[in-house]
Motif scaffolding. Sequence first.
Motif, PDB file in Angstrom:
ATOM      1  N   ASP A   1      30.468  -9.036  17.607  1.00 41.52           N
ATOM      2  CA  ASP A   1      31.405  -8.396  18.662  1.00 41.52           C
ATOM      3  C   ASP A   1      30.341  -7.806  19.668  1.00 41.52           C
ATOM      4  N   ARG A   2      30.926  -7.647  20.840  1.00 39.38           N
ATOM      5  CA  ARG A   2      29.999  -7.256  22.083  1.00 39.38           C
ATOM      6  C   ARG A   2      29.822  -5.905  22.035  1.00 39.38           C
TER       7      ARG A   2
ATOM      8  N   LEU B   1      28.135  -9.740  31.124  1.00 33.57           N
ATOM      9  CA  LEU B   1      28.306  -8.315  30.676  1.00 33.57           C
ATOM     10  C   LEU B   1      29.050  -7.922  31.949  1.00 33.57           C
TER      11      LEU B   1
END
Length: 87
Positions: free
Chosen positions: A16-17, A37
């Motif tokens: 996950d980011r 991003l």
Amino acid sequence: MLVDLSALKKRFYVIDRGTMINTLTHTDAFSIGTGILSEGFAGPELTIRPIQGHANEIHLGWIQRKGTPLSDEMSMLLGMIRDELNH
């Protein structure tokens, strides 16, 4: 600066980011990825650096079992991706 990836002592994977950004922010780790991003999602301590000679290049794809149709959800996702890329 070239990095010999085979010389790295540790590798780890995140899914996950949020975990990725937290790890990158607080360690000397780096990520090789899309570089996407969202503005304001990561702090100013993270910098995206394109791979030399490949600044505006990205390849997207998926793995699908041969001979099976796309699910309704996958068709919808692909439509959303196409719409975003055509903006």
